[in-house]
Write an enzyme that holds these catalytic residues in place. Structure first.
Site, PDB file in Angstrom:
ATOM      1  N   ASP A  67       0.800  -1.214   0.000  1.00  9.84           N
ATOM      2  CA  ASP A  67       0.000   0.000   0.000  1.00  9.84           C
ATOM      3  C   ASP A  67       0.840   1.274   0.000  1.00  9.84           C
ATOM      4  O   ASP A  67       2.062   1.235   0.172  1.00  9.84           O
ATOM      5  CB  ASP A  67      -0.953   0.006   1.205  1.00  9.84           C
ATOM      6  CG  ASP A  67      -0.308  -0.533   2.478  1.00  9.84           C
ATOM      7  OD1 ASP A  67       0.895  -0.305   2.675  1.00  9.84           O
ATOM      8  OD2 ASP A  67      -1.007  -1.184   3.263  1.00  9.84           O
ATOM      9  N   ASN A 136      -8.600  -3.706  14.050  1.00 12.36           N
ATOM     10  CA  ASN A 136      -9.921  -4.063  13.536  1.00 12.36           C
ATOM     11  C   ASN A 136      -9.822  -5.194  12.508  1.00 12.36           C
ATOM     12  O   ASN A 136     -10.732  -5.405  11.715  1.00 12.36           O
ATOM     13  CB  ASN A 136     -10.627  -2.845  12.934  1.00 12.36           C
ATOM     14  CG  ASN A 136      -9.861  -2.226  11.765  1.00 12.36           C
ATOM     15  OD1 ASN A 136      -8.811  -2.735  11.363  1.00 12.36           O
ATOM     16  ND2 ASN A 136     -10.376  -1.128  11.226  1.00 12.36           N
ATOM     17  N   HIS A 138      -7.893  -5.438   9.945  1.00 11.05           N
ATOM     18  CA  HIS A 138      -7.584  -5.122   8.544  1.00 11.05           C
ATOM     19  C   HIS A 138      -6.217  -5.696   8.190  1.00 11.05           C
ATOM     20  O   HIS A 138      -5.340  -5.831   9.039  1.00 11.05           O
ATOM     21  CB  HIS A 138      -7.654  -3.611   8.275  1.00 11.05           C
ATOM     22  CG  HIS A 138      -6.535  -2.798   8.839  1.00 11.05           C
ATOM     23  ND1 HIS A 138      -6.694  -1.925   9.894  1.00 11.05           N
ATOM     24  CD2 HIS A 138      -5.221  -2.691   8.486  1.00 11.05           C
ATOM     25  CE1 HIS A 138      -5.551  -1.326  10.164  1.00 11.05           C
ATOM     26  NE2 HIS A 138      -4.638  -1.781   9.324  1.00 11.05           N
ATOM     27  N   GLU A 143     -10.119  -2.341   5.027  1.00  8.91           N
ATOM     28  CA  GLU A 143     -10.907  -2.134   6.237  1.00  8.91           C
ATOM     29  C   GLU A 143     -12.108  -3.081   6.277  1.00  8.91           C
ATOM     30  O   GLU A 143     -12.472  -3.680   5.248  1.00  8.91           O
ATOM     31  CB  GLU A 143     -11.394  -0.681   6.279  1.00  8.91           C
ATOM     32  CG  GLU A 143     -10.290   0.368   6.234  1.00  8.91           C
ATOM     33  CD  GLU A 143      -9.545   0.531   7.562  1.00  8.91           C
ATOM     34  OE1 GLU A 143      -9.711  -0.336   8.457  1.00  8.91           O
ATOM     35  OE2 GLU A 143      -8.815   1.515   7.702  1.00  8.91           O
TER      36      GLU A 143
END
Length: 240
Positions: A67, A136, A138, A143
């Protein structure tokens, strides 16, 4: 899925470096998927040290990163281009033309995301993908709610992720709100996956990833469907 336990972050990083080192030295040609953030930092340090001490030629290694923030040029000190050069690429003899990251400053981000997946395909796919995991659950910047079929795409970062990444910036307002991220479908195409998880804050995410329902609400849960995943963690009370 295989699970390797480590007593602390340092040992986890050392074990991860050994896995990647063995993959590099045991291959004639290798496409290595790389992650950023704080979790793999020590792994890169140990890996660079092992490669240099062994005088390993890295001309056969190609890297693709997961990313990059939207809006940051490769020269920006907060970009992942800069991070990778600083923490790894500049410390080893890998040809820089063999290192690939998404261009978060591209004028046409849709074209950039399509071109990134095409580039990975042209390389023959990722042989070993290194991953971290967010609180979370990810992976990369995928997400909760991200399609399991997703290719490389532009992501709106959640408030949780923005807050977690704020420690790398002067103030929270400086954290980009979007990123280009390899998609879950792209990640699942990797032949092998190495996931690192450190610290009690990641415990629930890791439990959900390993034992929870496979659901897009828990992006990392897709890894239950992958045939070759190794998890290295220093988190206690985690079992397969």
């Amino acid at each position: 899925m295989e699970l390797a336990k480590a007593k602390d972050y340092d040992e986890m990083s050392m074990k991860a470096a050994e896995v990647v080192f063995d993959k590099i030295t045991g291959s004639d040609r290798l496409v290595l998927g790389l992650a950023t953030g704080s979790t793999p930092e020590k792994m890169y340090e140990y890996l660079a040290d092992k490669l240099n001490k062994s005088n390993v030629d890295l001309s056969h290694v190609y890297t693709v990163n997961l990313d990059e923030y939207v809006g940051l040029s490769p020269e920006d000190t907060q970009s992942y281009h800069y991070y990778m050069r600083e923490i790894f690429f500049d410390k080893v003899n890998i040809p820089l033309e063999n290192t690939k990251l998404p261009d978060g400053a591209a004028a046409d981000l849709d074209a950039e995301t399509s071109a990134y997946d095409a580039m990975i395909e042209d390389l023959g796919g990722v042989d070993l993908q290194v991953l971290g995991i967010g609180r979370n659950a990810h992976i990369a910047f995928n997400e909760p709610g991200t399609s399991f079929e997703s290719g490389t795409h532009v992501v709106d970062l959640t408030e949780t992720t923005i807050q977690d990444n704020a420690r790398f910036f002067e103030k929270t307002e400086d954290v980009p709100t979007k990123a280009v991220s390899m998609g879950l479908g792209t990640i699942m195409n990797a032949k092998s996956i190495l996931l690192l998880a450190s610290g009690e804050g990641k415990k629930q995410a890791l439990r959900n990833m390993i034992h929870g329902e496979i659901t897009e609400d828990v992006p990392a849960s897709i890894l239950q469907r992958h045939p070759d995943v190794t998890v290295i963690t220093d988190i206690e009370d985690i079992e397969l």
